[in-house]
Design a protein around this motif. Sequence first.
Motif, mmCIF file in Angstrom:
data_model
loop_
_atom_site.group_PDB
_atom_site.id
_atom_site.type_symbol
_atom_site.label_atom_id
_atom_site.label_comp_id
_atom_site.label_asym_id
_atom_site.label_seq_id
_atom_site.Cartn_x
_atom_site.Cartn_y
_atom_site.Cartn_z
ATOM 1 N N TYR A 35 0.889 -1.030 -0.135
ATOM 2 C CA TYR A 35 -0.139 -0.040 0.054
ATOM 3 C C TYR A 35 0.765 1.163 0.039
ATOM 4 N N PHE A 36 1.944 1.103 0.705
ATOM 5 C CA PHE A 36 2.613 2.489 1.049
ATOM 6 C C PHE A 36 3.602 2.561 -0.247
ATOM 7 N N SER A 37 3.978 1.703 -1.034
ATOM 8 C CA SER A 37 4.769 1.743 -2.117
ATOM 9 C C SER A 37 3.737 1.912 -3.366
ATOM 10 N N GLU A 38 2.346 2.394 -3.018
ATOM 11 C CA GLU A 38 1.595 2.611 -4.012
ATOM 12 C C GLU A 38 1.073 1.383 -5.056
ATOM 13 N N GLN A 39 1.295 0.092 -4.558
ATOM 14 C CA GLN A 39 0.761 -1.130 -5.335
ATOM 15 C C GLN A 39 -0.300 -1.630 -4.522
ATOM 16 N N ILE A 40 -1.437 -0.943 -5.336
ATOM 17 C CA ILE A 40 -2.706 -1.235 -4.865
ATOM 18 C C ILE A 40 -3.266 -2.916 -4.777
ATOM 19 N N GLU A 41 -3.020 -3.356 -6.051
ATOM 20 C CA GLU A 41 -3.890 -4.590 -6.219
ATOM 21 C C GLU A 41 -3.121 -5.707 -5.424
ATOM 22 N N PRO A 42 -1.608 -5.482 -5.050
ATOM 23 C CA PRO A 42 -1.186 -6.595 -4.296
ATOM 24 C C PRO A 42 -1.407 -6.178 -2.769
ATOM 25 N N ALA A 43 -1.573 -5.020 -2.621
ATOM 26 C CA ALA A 43 -2.153 -4.847 -1.130
ATOM 27 C C ALA A 43 -3.408 -5.357 -0.931
ATOM 28 N N ILE A 44 -4.549 -5.243 -1.727
ATOM 29 C CA ILE A 44 -5.779 -5.636 -1.516
ATOM 30 C C ILE A 44 -5.709 -7.324 -1.536
ATOM 31 N N ALA A 45 -4.967 -8.066 -2.200
ATOM 32 C CA ALA A 45 -4.466 -9.362 -2.163
ATOM 33 C C ALA A 45 -4.117 -9.854 -1.229
ATOM 34 N N ALA A 46 -2.949 -9.057 -0.274
ATOM 35 C CA ALA A 46 -2.313 -9.432 0.867
ATOM 36 C C ALA A 46 -3.396 -9.555 1.960
ATOM 37 N N TRP A 47 -4.245 -8.133 2.219
ATOM 38 C CA TRP A 47 -5.306 -8.067 3.202
ATOM 39 C C TRP A 47 -6.545 -8.799 2.890
ATOM 40 N N ARG A 48 -6.707 -9.327 1.857
ATOM 41 C CA ARG A 48 -7.586 -10.382 1.721
ATOM 42 C C ARG A 48 -7.351 -11.666 2.646
ATOM 43 N N LYS A 49 -6.087 -11.922 2.559
ATOM 44 C CA LYS A 49 -5.518 -13.089 3.183
ATOM 45 C C LYS A 49 -5.539 -13.018 4.813
ATOM 46 N N ALA A 50 -5.018 -11.550 4.993
ATOM 47 C CA ALA A 50 -4.869 -11.236 6.410
ATOM 48 C C ALA A 50 -6.072 -11.123 7.291
ATOM 49 N N ALA A 51 -7.261 -10.478 6.706
ATOM 50 C CA ALA A 51 -8.269 -10.156 7.329
ATOM 51 C C ALA A 51 -9.071 -11.277 8.221
ATOM 52 N N PRO A 52 -9.483 -12.228 7.539
ATOM 53 C CA PRO A 52 -9.893 -13.442 7.988
ATOM 54 C C PRO A 52 -9.172 -14.012 9.474
ATOM 55 N N LEU A 53 -7.841 -13.704 9.442
ATOM 56 C CA LEU A 53 -6.817 -14.273 10.577
ATOM 57 C C LEU A 53 -6.795 -13.145 11.457
ATOM 58 N N ALA A 54 -7.438 -11.905 11.357
ATOM 59 C CA ALA A 54 -7.384 -11.098 12.507
ATOM 60 C C ALA A 54 -8.139 -11.354 13.564
ATOM 61 N N GLU A 55 -7.699 -10.943 14.677
ATOM 62 C CA GLU A 55 -8.494 -11.035 16.100
ATOM 63 C C GLU A 55 -10.000 -9.989 15.871
ATOM 64 N N ASN A 56 -9.764 -9.076 15.271
ATOM 65 C CA ASN A 56 -11.255 -8.190 15.096
ATOM 66 C C ASN A 56 -11.238 -7.604 13.603
ATOM 67 N N GLY A 57 -12.244 -6.746 13.288
ATOM 68 C CA GLY A 57 -12.560 -6.521 12.075
ATOM 69 C C GLY A 57 -11.740 -5.348 11.796
ATOM 70 N N GLU A 58 -10.904 -4.872 12.175
ATOM 71 C CA GLU A 58 -10.054 -3.600 11.791
ATOM 72 C C GLU A 58 -9.368 -3.716 10.367
ATOM 73 N N THR A 59 -8.848 -4.885 9.994
ATOM 74 C CA THR A 59 -8.133 -5.287 9.002
ATOM 75 C C THR A 59 -9.007 -5.239 7.568
ATOM 76 N N TYR A 60 -10.388 -6.078 7.897
ATOM 77 C CA TYR A 60 -11.458 -5.835 7.052
ATOM 78 C C TYR A 60 -11.790 -4.593 6.923
ATOM 79 N N LEU A 61 -11.740 -3.615 7.785
ATOM 80 C CA LEU A 61 -12.364 -2.031 7.432
ATOM 81 C C LEU A 61 -11.360 -1.549 6.630
ATOM 82 N N ASN A 62 -9.904 -1.855 6.855
ATOM 83 C CA ASN A 62 -8.856 -1.270 5.995
ATOM 84 C C ASN A 62 -9.127 -1.502 4.564
ATOM 85 N N LEU A 63 -9.372 -2.748 4.305
ATOM 86 C CA LEU A 63 -9.478 -3.346 3.177
ATOM 87 C C LEU A 63 -10.791 -2.655 2.403
ATOM 88 N N ALA A 64 -11.973 -2.451 3.267
ATOM 89 C CA ALA A 64 -12.996 -1.901 2.701
ATOM 90 C C ALA A 64 -12.701 -0.544 2.297
#
Length: 418
Positions: A352-381
């Motif tokens: 995300y911070f290197s402005e590669q949005i599509e790979p950032a979305i792909a990584a956060w899609r994998k991270a969000a279900p594994l998170a303890e809360n919904g904050e990563t899903y919210l960042n993805l949204a």
Amino acid sequence: MSKSRMSQQALAAALSTVLLAFAAPTAFAQEEGGNARSEGEDRSERRRVDRSSRSSERNERRSTRAAPVVEARFPSATRQEPGVAASQSLIKQLNALSEASNQNDAAKGLPIADEILANERANAYDKSMAALLGAQLLLNEDNERAKTYLQQAIDTGGLDNNNHFQSMLMLAQLQAQEQQYDEALASLDRYLAESGSNDPKDQALKGNMLYRLERYPEAIATLKPLVESGGDVDPQWTQLLMGAYAESGNTAEATRLAEQVAQATPDDKRSQINLAVSYLQTDQNDKAIEVFERLRAAGQLTEESEYRNLYALYLNSDNKEREAIAVINEGLQKNILKEDYRTMAALGQAHYFSEQIEPAIAAWRKAAPLAENGETYLNLARVLHQEGRTSEAQEAARQAIAKGLKSNTDAERIISGR
């Protein structure tokens, strides 16, 4: 989305507590009772031998019976040698116990030790030696009982100085091994005071105990002379001193030592890792990265924590996100890093911070279900919403609410299409 700061790590430093090897006597000398003559035969023999012959014979027998000279390991001891020998009536039992100890046969030896300790005719030497050999049979099998036997050997006071002080040191080491650091230090201080030992290893053990008890200034005062002696210095002593400096807030001195050790042992990975951690503690992140990258180039980064430290250093540096991505991907390819929440969230952040949005979305899609809360899903949204992918953003926002948020305001706004 702000970058998170990496928490500092404590400098790893440990001094192994190693029990000293103790060589127990394997046999106890018997008097010459087995070759005694009858009184009549003895008188008759004496009549046939003149005085000079008798004197020569006596001297020869004394020489034959003389015990081998044992080097005094504690010449500065304040304790006087007790000068007590094994009781004639218990020599057979002591030899049996010694043999069982040499064979590490606790089932055979411990009952013999207990019999001797309970015997009213046993003298101080008999009981002390029985307790010491009993302790040896229990080492690393039942250390609580071993300590009890050792204390009994010491308190009875019948051993020669070598064995007596060896028992005291062994007791301190066992207490340290069982993390009874207050007791270990008390036992060790008594040993040092009474034995007069000037062995650097004993001082290093004291430094270790002081470190464990978080008495860092005292640990430094004990360890510093050892490390700066110019003699044969155990690297673990230096690492322990580094740890004491770091824990006491003197990170500059800890770093100086770490640089010294790392320079002297360039091929030692642990020394290089300690140096990198020292740089982290003094906010010298660029230098820490250099150390980790040298290890990485040499194929020496083999632990998950090492890859995590390196990519976190890059993420906390300006414009180093692409380097972080390279480190994470390499760790994943080598199966050193796993596709867990921490790794995939960091990968999403780096993209995300290197402005590669599509790979950032792909990584956060994998991270969000594994998170303890919904904050990563919210960042993805939020990212999906920014990219105009409304339906995907709304679904991610709903999952964020379902998983739990501190505030649902942003998620509800995305769901409503605002």
